[in-house]
Design a protein around this motif. Structure first.
Motif, PDB file in Angstrom:
ATOM      1  N   ILE A 190       1.077  -1.265   0.030  1.00  0.00           N
ATOM      2  CA  ILE A 190       0.040  -0.146  -0.045  1.00  0.00           C
ATOM      3  C   ILE A 190       0.974   1.218   0.152  1.00  0.00           C
ATOM      4  O   ILE A 190       1.765   1.468   0.817  1.00  0.00           O
ATOM      5  N   SER A 191       0.743   1.878  -0.774  1.00  0.00           N
ATOM      6  CA  SER A 191       1.488   3.335  -1.143  1.00  0.00           C
ATOM      7  C   SER A 191       0.701   4.447   0.044  1.00  0.00           C
ATOM      8  O   SER A 191      -0.357   4.741  -0.450  1.00  0.00           O
ATOM      9  N   LEU A 192       1.405   4.922   0.719  1.00  0.00           N
ATOM     10  CA  LEU A 192       0.810   5.917   1.587  1.00  0.00           C
ATOM     11  C   LEU A 192       0.892   7.378   1.058  1.00  0.00           C
ATOM     12  O   LEU A 192       0.202   8.304   1.500  1.00  0.00           O
ATOM     13  N   THR A 193       1.764   7.740   0.089  1.00  0.00           N
ATOM     14  CA  THR A 193       1.806   9.014  -0.223  1.00  0.00           C
ATOM     15  C   THR A 193       2.439   8.932  -1.549  1.00  0.00           C
ATOM     16  O   THR A 193       3.417   8.043  -1.848  1.00  0.00           O
ATOM     17  N   GLU A 194       2.283  10.047  -2.402  1.00  0.00           N
ATOM     18  CA  GLU A 194       3.492  10.142  -3.565  1.00  0.00           C
ATOM     19  C   GLU A 194       4.359  11.079  -3.252  1.00  0.00           C
ATOM     20  O   GLU A 194       5.181  11.465  -4.303  1.00  0.00           O
ATOM     21  N   LYS A 195       4.664  11.652  -2.222  1.00  0.00           N
ATOM     22  CA  LYS A 195       5.655  12.511  -1.847  1.00  0.00           C
ATOM     23  C   LYS A 195       6.956  12.009  -1.349  1.00  0.00           C
ATOM     24  O   LYS A 195       6.535  11.004  -0.913  1.00  0.00           O
ATOM     25  N   PRO A 202      11.117  11.285 -12.596  1.00  0.00           N
ATOM     26  CA  PRO A 202      11.554  11.897 -13.567  1.00  0.00           C
ATOM     27  C   PRO A 202      12.493  13.218 -12.995  1.00  0.00           C
ATOM     28  O   PRO A 202      12.131  13.716 -12.017  1.00  0.00           O
ATOM     29  N   GLU A 203      13.579  13.659 -13.725  1.00  0.00           N
ATOM     30  CA  GLU A 203      14.287  14.708 -13.390  1.00  0.00           C
ATOM     31  C   GLU A 203      13.293  15.945 -12.996  1.00  0.00           C
ATOM     32  O   GLU A 203      13.637  16.785 -12.004  1.00  0.00           O
ATOM     33  N   GLU A 204      12.403  16.212 -13.822  1.00  0.00           N
ATOM     34  CA  GLU A 204      11.441  17.268 -13.773  1.00  0.00           C
ATOM     35  C   GLU A 204      10.571  17.092 -12.724  1.00  0.00           C
ATOM     36  O   GLU A 204       9.593  18.084 -12.376  1.00  0.00           O
ATOM     37  N   LYS A 213       3.586  15.244 -11.477  1.00  0.00           N
ATOM     38  CA  LYS A 213       2.439  16.032 -10.914  1.00  0.00           C
ATOM     39  C   LYS A 213       1.912  15.198  -9.943  1.00  0.00           C
ATOM     40  O   LYS A 213       1.365  14.074 -10.193  1.00  0.00           O
ATOM     41  N   LEU A 214       1.570  15.782  -8.634  1.00  0.00           N
ATOM     42  CA  LEU A 214       0.927  15.229  -7.680  1.00  0.00           C
ATOM     43  C   LEU A 214      -0.453  15.135  -7.591  1.00  0.00           C
ATOM     44  O   LEU A 214      -0.969  16.296  -8.153  1.00  0.00           O
ATOM     45  N   PRO A 270       5.444   6.679 -13.504  1.00  0.00           N
ATOM     46  CA  PRO A 270       6.817   6.406 -12.632  1.00  0.00           C
ATOM     47  C   PRO A 270       6.795   5.804 -11.304  1.00  0.00           C
ATOM     48  O   PRO A 270       5.781   5.592 -10.912  1.00  0.00           O
ATOM     49  N   MET A 271       7.775   5.159 -11.029  1.00  0.00           N
ATOM     50  CA  MET A 271       7.949   4.290  -9.753  1.00  0.00           C
ATOM     51  C   MET A 271       7.261   4.947  -8.518  1.00  0.00           C
ATOM     52  O   MET A 271       6.497   4.315  -7.790  1.00  0.00           O
ATOM     53  N   ILE A 272       7.637   6.389  -8.298  1.00  0.00           N
ATOM     54  CA  ILE A 272       7.077   6.810  -7.151  1.00  0.00           C
ATOM     55  C   ILE A 272       5.481   7.393  -7.073  1.00  0.00           C
ATOM     56  O   ILE A 272       5.202   7.110  -5.828  1.00  0.00           O
TER      57      ILE A 272
END
Length: 397
Positions: free
Chosen positions: A86-91, A101-103, A106-107, A391-393
């Motif tokens: 379970i991912s708790l955040t994108e940050k 990505p280097e840039e 978008k959250l 993206p992985m994040i």
């Protein structure tokens, strides 16, 4: 009836199959709502104590895995998914090259992310169906303010054996005593270089010494093993393999070398990937007596140990030697999408279903349909590199 046909029937009509199973003496409870309803009916009907004893026996059999695993979490190839990430955040407070990505990304607006109660509701449902391990990921899960509360609540779920976290280690040392008190069982810490300047180049931020402090603190508090995740990339850190193995000599660490994998925005190409076999050959040149260790049927890592060393090392060979045939993992993204395959771009929103007021049974039907569509294996590294994916994040690393 064959097991495959039995599962298909269950997917089409859970209530009908439940009734059929009940009449034959196998009373599998698919949700807490169904479980509570049956308890009321059994008590109100005045059935004698012998029936309750029989049900207790069936519950014990379920705990001992003697009863069939949930059809909703079993795919068409017979793989049983008892591990939920379970991912708790994108940050995140780092910007790792292979993850983001280097840039930047978008959250998702905060209101579209899973709330604490929604995370726990979904966790409860999956655990009731047979999930016994949950890993919290991100982004960086430890920057979520209520992470301690989430872990403490997860530990209350009956049937859940393990709560784990994957972290970049920046905030870990400070939080570890409270995390341990909340019930955290396992820790994976990302570390891609033992050279501070190179570490900063890979993650695009400072923090090397904080990560090393967190590793030492985890060992001090008795976590064994402390797993170290190292993504190996040619031209960046493949020259540090021996140094990472040396870390396992005196500490209970499991260093896991991960093949570089393609995700949106990480500029993957085949030339950057260092294969498992190449890494193993390099390590064996220095330690020819390296021993292969026995792995569990659903383990992702091929594990080894240098004789006499306290820790061990492993290889995550997703690209050169995939382990799709034994995959037992499902993922829920921070915005509530269910991904049945890390490398697949097919997703279904559990958040939207949950917010529509759906019952547990309706959620299970949607989960079961998604699991049932899971493919036999991923498309291969070259095809994956051309596919559109998050993206992985934004998946949960």
């Amino acid at each position: 009836m064959a097991a495959g046909s039995f599962r298909c029937c269950m997917m089409r009509n859970s209530r009908k199959v439940f009734a059929r199973c009940f009449s034959s003496g196998v009373r599998r409870m698919f949700s807490s709502a169904t479980h509570q309803k049956n308890e009321i009916e059994l008590r109100d009907s005045g059935l004698n104590a012998a029936i309750f004893q029989r049900r207790s026996r069936l519950e014990r059999l379920k705990e001992e895995n003697a009863l069939p695993f949930s059809a909703f979490l079993t795919d068409s190839f017979g793989r049983r998914h008892n591990y939920l990430r379970i991912s708790l955040t994108e940050k995140c407070n780092l910007r790792c090259q292979y993850c983001m990505p280097e840039e930047g990304v978008k959250l998702t607006p905060r209101g579209q992310l899973l709330s604490t109660s929604e995370v726990l509701t979904l966790a409860r449902l999956f655990v009731q169906e047979g999930v016994d391990k949950i890993r919290l990921t991100g982004g960086e899960p430890l920057i979520r303010p209520d992470v301690l509360d989430i872990i403490a609540e997860l530990k209350k779920l009956e049937g859940l054996k393990t709560v784990a976290v994957t972290t970049n280690g920046i905030n870990l040392a400070r939080l570890l005593p409270k995390l341990r008190e909340a019930g955290l069982d396992l820790i994976n810490i990302s570390l891609d270089s033992l050279v501070p300047a190179k570490f900063e180049f890979i993650v695009r931020r400072k923090g090397f010494h904080k990560v090393m402090e967190s590793i030492d603190k985890a060992v001090e508090l008795g976590y064994n093993p402390v797993k170290i995740n190292c993504v190996v990339m040619r031209g960046l850190n493949e020259d540090e393999l021996l140094d990472f193995v040396q870390l396992t000599e005196k500490k209970p660490l499991e260093v896991r070398f991960i093949e570089y994998m393609p995700f949106d925005g990480n500029k993957w190409n085949f030339k950057k990937m260092v294969s498992y076999q190449e890494m193993l050959d390099q390590i064996r040149q220095h330690w020819p007596n390296l021993e292969r260790l026995q792995s569990g049927p659903a383990d992702t890592a091929k594990t080894f140990q240098v004789p006499g060393f306290k820790g061990q090392l492993g290889f995550i060979t997703s690209m050169s030697d995939h382990f799709c045939g034994s995959c037992n993992r499902l993922r829920i993204t921070a915005d509530g999408n269910l991904k049945v395959c890390l490398f697949g771009n097919s997703e279904v929103s559990l958040r939207d279903v949950l917010r529509s007021g759906a019952s547990d049974d309706e959620l299970l039907q949607i989960i079961g349909a998604a699991v049932g569509r899971k493919k036999k294996q991923h498309a291969g590294m070259f095809n994956i590199s051309q596919m559109k994916n998050r993206p992985m994040i934004l998946i949960g690393g």
